[in-house]
Design a protein around this motif. Sequence first.
Motif, PDB file in Angstrom:
ATOM      1  N   ASN A  34       0.806  -1.216   0.000  1.00 45.51           N
ATOM      2  CA  ASN A  34       0.000   0.000   0.000  1.00 45.51           C
ATOM      3  C   ASN A  34       0.846   1.276   0.000  1.00 45.51           C
ATOM      4  OD1 ASN A  34      -2.269  -1.512  -0.072  1.00 45.51           O
ATOM      5  ND2 ASN A  34      -2.740  -1.354   2.114  1.00 45.51           N
ATOM      6  N   ARG A  42      -5.164   3.770  -2.834  1.00 45.15           N
ATOM      7  CA  ARG A  42      -5.410   3.026  -1.580  1.00 45.15           C
ATOM      8  C   ARG A  42      -6.916   2.949  -1.300  1.00 45.15           C
ATOM      9  NH1 ARG A  42      -0.725   6.469   1.468  1.00 45.15           N
ATOM     10  NH2 ARG A  42       1.002   5.554   0.313  1.00 45.15           N
ATOM     11  N   LEU A  46      -9.336  -0.292  -1.087  1.00 49.00           N
ATOM     12  CA  LEU A  46     -10.259  -0.504   0.041  1.00 49.00           C
ATOM     13  C   LEU A  46     -11.657  -0.809  -0.484  1.00 49.00           C
ATOM     14  CD1 LEU A  46     -11.157  -0.277   3.082  1.00 49.00           C
ATOM     15  CD2 LEU A  46     -11.434   2.179   2.671  1.00 49.00           C
TER      16      LEU A  46
ATOM     17  N   SER B  27      -6.776   3.679   6.013  1.00 51.71           N
ATOM     18  CA  SER B  27      -6.467   3.214   4.660  1.00 51.71           C
ATOM     19  C   SER B  27      -5.638   4.235   3.898  1.00 51.71           C
ATOM     20  CB  SER B  27      -7.762   2.948   3.883  1.00 51.71           C
ATOM     21  OG  SER B  27      -8.425   1.852   4.433  1.00 51.71           O
TER      22      SER B  27
END
Lengths: 83, 164
Positions: A34, A42, A46, B27
């Motif tokens: 990542n 990213r 996800l 994330s």
Amino acid sequence: MKRTAEEKLLNPEPGSKIAAAKEFGIDLTLLVENFRLTPEQRLEKLQQAMNSFEELRTELENHHLKKNDRRKTGDYADGESFG
Amino acid sequence: MIDVKRAITLMASHSVDFVVIGGVALSLYSSAYVTYDIDFCFSRHRDNLRRISEALAPFNPRLRGFPKDLPFIWDEGSLSHGSVFTLETYIGEIDLLTEVTGLGVYADVLNESVTFDLFGFVVNVLSIDGLIRAKNASGREKDIPGLRILEAIREASLDEEDEY
């Protein structure tokens, strides 16, 4: 000699936070992957992971529903057993 | 399941004052942690409440876990009467919070944020240090893996020190 983030994650120094994460069970290779992506990439990754889990969840739900229906009707496939 | 891009662009295009917190923020910092909702900390300024209300209204926001037949009015008045809203919408689950444990209210969270260029907008995202403080303060067991990941990412990102 300075090490890149990737090098630090792949070869954590003993006693470091990175080593602690590895010992805890965090897969550091996923972090490395990542790190190579842009922030938008990213988030796309996800979203893909979420979509995959959702598809799997829906499939499992449908499978259970079908199984329950067949149990009620006694319409089993040949050789199929319910464990 | 949230449509992350749509949720962020919706808030940003309506000029909502918000900070991305929680799993989506993780994330953005490279965590492989998978979340199913998006968490926004938002300003309680009256104009901001109106902008949030207008941004989400077309997506039928309702409180998660409440009976479908229970009346729920989505407007700035409703938003002004609560501090946490866990919503289900046509674009997925959205959590709206006016404050974050360990950090404080929106202004404090904003001070702890950094900006990312996302989908054509400059978006405030809680910093790694801010996320670590919030997770430490929450004391929840489910936050421990995220905490370990963030600490590792922070350490990996430090590039000033000589490692040997």
